[in-house]
Design an enzyme around this catalytic site. Structure first.
Site, PDB file in Angstrom:
ATOM      1  N   CYS A   2       2.266  15.766 -25.023  1.00 37.50           N
ATOM      2  CA  CYS A   2       3.431  16.641 -25.019  1.00 37.50           C
ATOM      3  C   CYS A   2       3.552  17.298 -26.383  1.00 37.50           C
ATOM      4  O   CYS A   2       2.831  16.961 -27.307  1.00 37.50           O
ATOM      5  CB  CYS A   2       4.682  15.809 -24.770  1.00 37.50           C
ATOM      6  SG  CYS A   2       4.568  14.774 -23.311  1.00 37.50           S
ATOM      7  N   ARG A  27       0.047  22.159 -25.256  1.00 35.15           N
ATOM      8  CA  ARG A  27       0.002  20.700 -25.348  1.00 35.15           C
ATOM      9  C   ARG A  27       0.561  20.030 -24.095  1.00 35.15           C
ATOM     10  O   ARG A  27       0.417  18.832 -23.926  1.00 35.15           O
ATOM     11  CB  ARG A  27       0.789  20.227 -26.575  1.00 35.15           C
ATOM     12  CG  ARG A  27       0.297  20.743 -27.915  1.00 35.15           C
ATOM     13  CD  ARG A  27       1.211  20.278 -29.033  1.00 35.15           C
ATOM     14  NE  ARG A  27       1.290  18.845 -29.071  1.00 35.15           N
ATOM     15  CZ  ARG A  27       0.450  18.062 -29.768  1.00 35.15           C
ATOM     16  NH1 ARG A  27      -0.497  18.620 -30.477  1.00 35.15           N
ATOM     17  NH2 ARG A  27       0.551  16.756 -29.746  1.00 35.15           N
ATOM     18  N   TRP A  74       3.762  16.818 -20.760  1.00 30.35           N
ATOM     19  CA  TRP A  74       2.567  16.590 -19.944  1.00 30.35           C
ATOM     20  C   TRP A  74       2.785  15.209 -19.357  1.00 30.35           C
ATOM     21  O   TRP A  74       2.703  14.205 -20.054  1.00 30.35           O
ATOM     22  CB  TRP A  74       1.299  16.615 -20.809  1.00 30.35           C
ATOM     23  CG  TRP A  74       0.036  16.518 -20.023  1.00 30.35           C
ATOM     24  CD1 TRP A  74      -0.515  17.495 -19.230  1.00 30.35           C
ATOM     25  CD2 TRP A  74      -0.879  15.406 -19.941  1.00 30.35           C
ATOM     26  NE1 TRP A  74      -1.686  17.055 -18.673  1.00 30.35           N
ATOM     27  CE2 TRP A  74      -1.934  15.771 -19.078  1.00 30.35           C
ATOM     28  CE3 TRP A  74      -0.897  14.121 -20.500  1.00 30.35           C
ATOM     29  CZ2 TRP A  74      -2.997  14.919 -18.764  1.00 30.35           C
ATOM     30  CZ3 TRP A  74      -1.950  13.270 -20.185  1.00 30.35           C
ATOM     31  CH2 TRP A  74      -2.987  13.676 -19.331  1.00 30.35           C
ATOM     32  N   ASN A 100       6.257  12.016 -27.693  1.00 27.86           N
ATOM     33  CA  ASN A 100       4.878  12.292 -27.270  1.00 27.86           C
ATOM     34  C   ASN A 100       4.100  10.989 -27.408  1.00 27.86           C
ATOM     35  O   ASN A 100       4.148  10.362 -28.469  1.00 27.86           O
ATOM     36  CB  ASN A 100       4.247  13.363 -28.160  1.00 27.86           C
ATOM     37  CG  ASN A 100       2.746  13.473 -27.899  1.00 27.86           C
ATOM     38  OD1 ASN A 100       2.288  13.297 -26.778  1.00 27.86           O
ATOM     39  ND2 ASN A 100       1.978  13.713 -28.956  1.00 27.86           N
ATOM     40  N   GLY A 101       3.422  10.569 -26.356  1.00 25.62           N
ATOM     41  CA  GLY A 101       2.657   9.324 -26.437  1.00 25.62           C
ATOM     42  C   GLY A 101       3.033   8.382 -25.310  1.00 25.62           C
ATOM     43  O   GLY A 101       3.628   8.801 -24.307  1.00 25.62           O
ATOM     44  N   GLU A 461     -21.424  21.729 -19.073  1.00 29.87           N
ATOM     45  CA  GLU A 461     -20.289  22.476 -19.633  1.00 29.87           C
ATOM     46  C   GLU A 461     -19.850  23.582 -18.675  1.00 29.87           C
ATOM     47  O   GLU A 461     -18.657  23.823 -18.472  1.00 29.87           O
ATOM     48  CB  GLU A 461     -20.646  23.060 -21.005  1.00 29.87           C
ATOM     49  CG  GLU A 461     -19.592  23.931 -21.655  1.00 29.87           C
ATOM     50  CD  GLU A 461     -18.234  23.269 -21.845  1.00 29.87           C
ATOM     51  OE1 GLU A 461     -17.251  23.997 -22.075  1.00 29.87           O
ATOM     52  OE2 GLU A 461     -18.136  22.028 -21.697  1.00 29.87           O
ATOM     53  N   LYS A 465     -16.097  24.119 -17.082  1.00 31.64           N
ATOM     54  CA  LYS A 465     -15.303  25.356 -17.178  1.00 31.64           C
ATOM     55  C   LYS A 465     -14.833  25.799 -15.787  1.00 31.64           C
ATOM     56  O   LYS A 465     -13.691  26.181 -15.597  1.00 31.64           O
ATOM     57  CB  LYS A 465     -16.133  26.482 -17.832  1.00 31.64           C
ATOM     58  CG  LYS A 465     -16.325  26.295 -19.333  1.00 31.64           C
ATOM     59  CD  LYS A 465     -15.093  26.571 -20.119  1.00 31.64           C
ATOM     60  CE  LYS A 465     -14.395  25.448 -20.834  1.00 31.64           C
ATOM     61  NZ  LYS A 465     -14.802  24.187 -21.116  1.00 31.64           N
ATOM     62  N   GLU A 468     -12.092  23.385 -14.643  1.00 39.08           N
ATOM     63  CA  GLU A 468     -10.837  23.540 -15.408  1.00 39.08           C
ATOM     64  C   GLU A 468     -10.093  24.812 -15.005  1.00 39.08           C
ATOM     65  O   GLU A 468      -8.875  24.810 -14.854  1.00 39.08           O
ATOM     66  CB  GLU A 468     -11.145  23.607 -16.908  1.00 39.08           C
ATOM     67  CG  GLU A 468     -11.539  22.306 -17.570  1.00 39.08           C
ATOM     68  CD  GLU A 468     -11.947  22.518 -19.032  1.00 39.08           C
ATOM     69  OE1 GLU A 468     -11.440  21.776 -19.906  1.00 39.08           O
ATOM     70  OE2 GLU A 468     -12.757  23.426 -19.294  1.00 39.08           O
ATOM     71  N   HIS A 484     -33.746  14.419  -5.813  1.00 39.50           N
ATOM     72  CA  HIS A 484     -33.438  12.980  -5.675  1.00 39.50           C
ATOM     73  C   HIS A 484     -32.005  12.780  -5.188  1.00 39.50           C
ATOM     74  O   HIS A 484     -31.357  11.785  -5.532  1.00 39.50           O
ATOM     75  CB  HIS A 484     -33.650  12.267  -7.025  1.00 39.50           C
ATOM     76  CG  HIS A 484     -35.035  12.435  -7.556  1.00 39.50           C
ATOM     77  ND1 HIS A 484     -36.160  12.007  -6.884  1.00 39.50           N
ATOM     78  CD2 HIS A 484     -35.465  13.041  -8.697  1.00 39.50           C
ATOM     79  CE1 HIS A 484     -37.229  12.317  -7.601  1.00 39.50           C
ATOM     80  NE2 HIS A 484     -36.854  12.937  -8.683  1.00 39.50           N
ATOM     81  N   LYS A 579      -4.323  20.722 -23.871  1.00 41.68           N
ATOM     82  CA  LYS A 579      -5.355  21.138 -24.820  1.00 41.68           C
ATOM     83  C   LYS A 579      -6.088  19.951 -25.420  1.00 41.68           C
ATOM     84  O   LYS A 579      -7.315  19.960 -25.547  1.00 41.68           O
ATOM     85  CB  LYS A 579      -4.755  22.006 -25.914  1.00 41.68           C
ATOM     86  CG  LYS A 579      -5.767  22.565 -26.882  1.00 41.68           C
ATOM     87  CD  LYS A 579      -6.740  23.491 -26.185  1.00 41.68           C
ATOM     88  CE  LYS A 579      -7.950  23.868 -26.975  1.00 41.68           C
ATOM     89  NZ  LYS A 579      -9.001  24.478 -26.196  1.00 41.68           N
TER      90      LYS A 579
HETATM   91  C1  BG6 Z   1      -9.244  18.247 -23.027  1.00 44.39           C
HETATM   92  C2  BG6 Z   1      -9.330  19.767 -23.144  1.00 44.39           C
HETATM   93  O1  BG6 Z   1      -7.927  17.832 -22.924  1.00 44.39           O
HETATM   94  O2  BG6 Z   1      -9.820  17.617 -24.169  1.00 44.39           O
HETATM   95  C3  BG6 Z   1     -10.799  20.134 -23.235  1.00 44.39           C
HETATM   96  O3  BG6 Z   1      -8.720  20.367 -22.015  1.00 44.39           O
HETATM   97  C4  BG6 Z   1     -11.414  19.427 -24.440  1.00 44.39           C
HETATM   98  O4  BG6 Z   1     -10.932  21.512 -23.368  1.00 44.39           O
HETATM   99  C5  BG6 Z   1     -11.188  17.924 -24.414  1.00 44.39           C
HETATM  100  O5  BG6 Z   1     -12.779  19.684 -24.438  1.00 44.39           O
HETATM  101  C6  BG6 Z   1     -11.542  17.284 -25.750  1.00 44.39           C
HETATM  102  O6  BG6 Z   1     -10.668  17.774 -26.733  1.00 44.39           O
HETATM  103  P1  BG6 Z   1     -11.065  17.783 -28.284  1.00 44.39           P
HETATM  104  O7  BG6 Z   1      -9.896  18.437 -28.939  1.00 44.39           O
HETATM  105  O8  BG6 Z   1     -11.212  16.330 -28.693  1.00 44.39           O
HETATM  106  O9  BG6 Z   1     -12.326  18.536 -28.443  1.00 44.39           O
END
Ligand code: BG6
Length: 584
Positions: A2, A27, A74, A100-101, A461, A465, A468, A484, A579
Site C-alpha cells: 500500500c 503501490r 493493495w 502498509n505491511g 519475460e 508482460k 500482467e 516434451h 509495483k
Molecule cells: C512486481 C511488479 O510486483 O514485482 C513487477 O509488478 C516486478 O513488475 C516485480 O518485476 C519485482 O519488483 P522489483 O522492484 O523487486 O524489481
C-alpha cells in the site's frame, strides 16, 4: 503493498494528501482514504476505487484541517470493501491509522483486545494497531511511550502513520519503507518520495526500527527503545520528480518509449568496476530477483558462462527460504530489483547474510532498503518507473549485466551501445503493425512464447508482460522442451510467439516453428529474417548476435500494451498487482 502518507503544516492537509496518493497509486489501487484533524475531532472519508474516482465521488480533498493522513490499498487482509479501506479508527474515534505491511500476530492481539471490550468493524490487521494505540495511550497519555509500547507488541513487517485527535502524527518503520519530507514549516511522512516530491526535495530516509513524532514542536525521531536519533537530510535526485506522462496516454507507453535513452544511461563505470572486482574475488556466485528482475537475472547465467567462463546460479528470491543452504558460506549474491523494496528479495538478502554472503545490488531506487543492505550498489539510472509492469527497468538491468560481463571477459564483447540504442529506436517505430496484431489477439485465451538459449529468459519475460497487461494465459517455453509436453497444447486456437533472430539458435527454433505450424497454431515471428512459417512477422534490426535480447523484448512490450488497450484493461495499474510487493 500500500501507500501511506501524512502531512503536518500550515496548509490544508487533504488536497496535499490526495495529490501525494495519486503519485503513489502504483503501490496499490484497491481503495483510498484520508483522515484529518479539525476542531479536535478526526474527520475521515474513504472508498473503493482509484484516487481520482473516489475523490470525484466523496471529495476527499474537501476535508478540513492542517494535519492529516492518507492511504491507497493493495488488499492483503479482508476483501476490497469500504469497511476494509484505510484509514481505520480506534473504538474511541480519537485515533486514526494508515498502514502498509502485514501484522503477523494480529489475531492473538485482536482476541485479547476483544476480551477487554474492544469492538472491530473490519477484517483488517490494521484496525488492531489503532485499538492497541488507544489502549496504550489511555494508560500513558504520552505519545512517545504509546509508540514504544505498541511497536514492542507487534510482529511482522510494517510502516504506519497515526493521527491523534490533537493533530499529532506518529509513524513507525519495521522493514517497510517510510520517508520524511522536510518542507518550509511543514513535514510529510510517506512510503515513497513521490508522495511529497512536488512540494519538497529534502528527505530523511528513516532507518529500520525507528519511529517519528510530528507536532507543533516539530519533528522528533527515536529508535524503538526510545533513544533520540540524529537525522540527515538528503536531496532527492531531480530525476525522481519526473513523474508525468507528458503527451503519452499511459506511463507504460512512455517508459517503453524511453528505452533508447535509458539503455545508454544504465549503470555508471565506477559502480560497475566495483561490482566486477567483487565478482572476480567471489568464491561462489548467485543471482536473485522477483518477477521481471528474476527474468533479467536468468540472462546472466548464459552471458557469464559463454563470455566470462563464470558460473552464476539464478535463484528465485521467494524460493530461497525453502532452500537456505543452497547458498554456501562466504558466497556472493547479486540482487536485482527495480524498487529495492520487494519483501522476497529483502528476505533473500537476510538469509544470504546468515551465510556471511557479500551482497551486490543492481537497483533503481538508490535509497531503498535493498541499497541500505548492500555492500555494493549499481544504479539503473532509468528514472522513476510508474507503470506496474516493468519495461525500461528490464532493459536497463540487462544493459548492466552486459557491461559487467564485458568487463569480466576483458572487453571480449565490445557492445556498441549507440548502435543498440539506434536499433531500439528503430524497433519502436513499428506501432501500426503491432496495434493491428493486438486487435487479432483480442479474444484469444492462450498464448505461448518460445525461445532458445539467451532468448529463453526473454520468452519468460514476454509471457510475464502478456499476463500482467492483458490477463491472457501466457507461458514462456524453452524451444527444446516443446516436444516434451507443451506441443500437446498446440491447435488452431493457439497463438505462439517465436523469438527467432538469425543467430546460432535460428534453425533449431525454425524446426520447432514447423512442428507447431503442423498442429494448426498461428505463429508470430520476432526476427530480423523473414520466413514463410510466420503468419505474422515482426521485424527487428540485425545486430551483434549476443545483443538480440535487448531488442526482441521491445515489440512484445508494445504488443502487451496495445492488447491491454484492446481488452480495455488499465495498462498502468493492472488488476490485483502492485509495483513492488513489500509483503510476503
Ligand atoms: C512486481 C511488479 O510486483 O514485482 C513487477 O509488478 C516486478 O513488475 C516485480 O518485476 C519485482 O519488483 P522489483 O522492484 O523487486 O524489481
Amino acid at each position: 503493498m500500500c501507500s501511506i502518507i501524512g502531512y503536518y503544516g500550515k496548509n490544508l492537509a487533504a488536497p496535499i494528501l490526495v495529490k501525494g496518493l495519486e503519485k503513489m497509486e502504483y503501490r496499490g489501487y484497491d481503495s483510498v482514504g484520508v483522515a484529518t484533524k479539525s476542531e479536535n475531532k478526526i474527520m475521515l472519508k474513504k472508498g473503493v476505487g482509484k484516487v481520482i474516482q473516489v475523490n470525484e465521488s466523496v471529495h476527499l480533498d474537501d476535508l478540513p484541517g492542517i494535519s492529516g493522513i492518507g492511504h491507497t490499498r493493495w488488499a492483503t487482509h479482508g476483501k476490497v470493501t469500504d469497511i476494509n479501506a484505510h484509514p481505520h479508527t480506534s473504538n474511541s474515534g480519537k485515533i486514526a491509522i494508515v498502514h502498509n505491511g502485514i501484522i503477523e500476530n494480529y489475531n492473538e492481539l485482536k482476541e485479547k483486545l476483544v476480551s477487554e471490550g474492544f469492538k472491530f468493524q473490519s477484517e483488517t490487521d490494521t484496525e488492531v494497531i489503532a485499538n492497541l494505540i488507544q489502549q496504550n495511550f489511555e494508560k500513558t497519555s504520552n505519545v512517545k511511550q504509546t509508540m514504544m509500547e505498541t511497536v514492542s507488541m507487534l510482529k511482522g513487517h510494517y510502516a504506519f502513520v497515526v493521527i491523534f485527535e490533537n493533530g499529532t502524527l506518529a509513524a513507525a518503520r519495521f522493514h517497510e519503507p517510510l520517508i520524511v519530507g522536510v518542507g518550509k514549516n511543514s513535514h510529510y511522512l510517506s512510503s515513497d518520495v513521490l508522495g511529497f516530491i512536488e512540494r519538497t526535495d529534502d528527505a530523511i530516509y528513516i532507518d529500520n526500527e525507528d519511529f517519528v513524532l510530528v507536532d507543533d514542536t516539530g519533528l522528533n525521531i527515536y529508535n524503538f527503545d526510545g533513544t533520540s536519533v540524529k537525522h540527515q537530510i538528503t536531496k532527492v535526485s531531480k530525476e525522481f520528480a519526473d513523474v508525468y506522462k507528458g503527451d503519452y496516454a499511459h506511463f507504460t507507453l512512455k517508459e517503453i518509449s524511453e528505452q533508447p535513452e535509458t539503455i545508454l544511461r544504465a549503470g555508471n563505470d565506477t559502480q560497475i568496476d566495483e561490482i566486477v572486482r567483487h565478482i572476480e574475488d567471489s568464491k561462489t556466485l548467485y543471482i536473485t530477483g522477483s518477477g521481471t528482475s528474476y527474468n533479467a537475472s536468468r540472462i546472466s547465467k548464459y552471458l557469464m558462462s559463454k563470455f566470462a567462463k563464470l558460473k552464476i546460479e539464478p535463484i528465485i528470491s521467494s524460493e530461497l527460504p525453502f532452500a537456505p543452504d543452497s547458498i554456501e558460506n562466504d558466497s556472493t549474491l547479486v540482487v536485482i530489483s527495480q524498487s529495492g523494496e520487494s519483501a522476497d528479495i529483502l528476505e533473500a538478502v537476510q538469509i544470504a547474510r546468515q551465510s556471511n554472503a557479500k551482497i551486490l545490488s543492481i537497483v533503481n531506487h538508490l535509497n531503498s532498503s535493498l541499497s541500505q543492505e548492500s555492500d555494493v550498489v549499481v544504479g539503473l539510472n532509468c528514472g522513476p518507473e510508474i507503470g506496474v509492469a516493468a519495461t525500461k527497468s528490464f532493459t536497463s538491468q540487462l544493459a548492466i549485466l552486459y557491461k559487467i560481463t564485458d568487463r569480466l571477459c576483458n572487453g571480449c564483447m565490445k557492445p556498441d551501445w549507440n548502435n543498440v540504442s539506434k536499433s531500439v529506436s528503430k524497433t519502436l517505430e513499428n506501432h501500426s503493425q503491432i496495434k493491428k496484431l493486438a486487435k487479432t489477439l483480442k479474444d484469444i485465451t492462450d498464448i505461448y512464447v518460445l525461445g532458445r538459449g539467451l532468448h529463453f529468459p526473454i520468452a519468460k519475460e514476454a509471457a510475464l508482460k502478456l499476463k500482467e497487461l492483458t490477463y491472457i494465459h501466457a507461458e514462456g517455453i524453452p524451444g527444446g522442451e516443446l516436444k516434451h509436453g507443451p506441443l500437446a497444447l498446440m491447435d488452431e486456437n493457439v497463438f505462439v510467439i517465436i523469438i527467432n533472430p538469425d543467430d546460432s539458435t535460428y534453425s533449431d527454433t525454425l524446426t520447432s516453428a514447423n512442428e507447431i505450424k503442423a498442429r494448426g497454431a498461428k505463429i508470430i515471428g520476432i526476427s530480423d529474417k523473414k520466413s514463410d512459417i510466420y503468419d505474422y512477422w515482426i521485424e527487428i534490426p540485425r545486430i551483434d548476435e549476443s545483443l538480440y535480447p535487448l531488442l526482441e523484448i521491445i515489440p512484445i512490450q508494445l504488443l502487451a500494451y496495445y492488447s491491454a488497450l484492446e481488452k480495455d484493461t488499465d495498462p498502468d495499474y493492472p488488476r490485483n498487482l502492485a509495483k513492488s510487493v513489500t509483503v510476503k
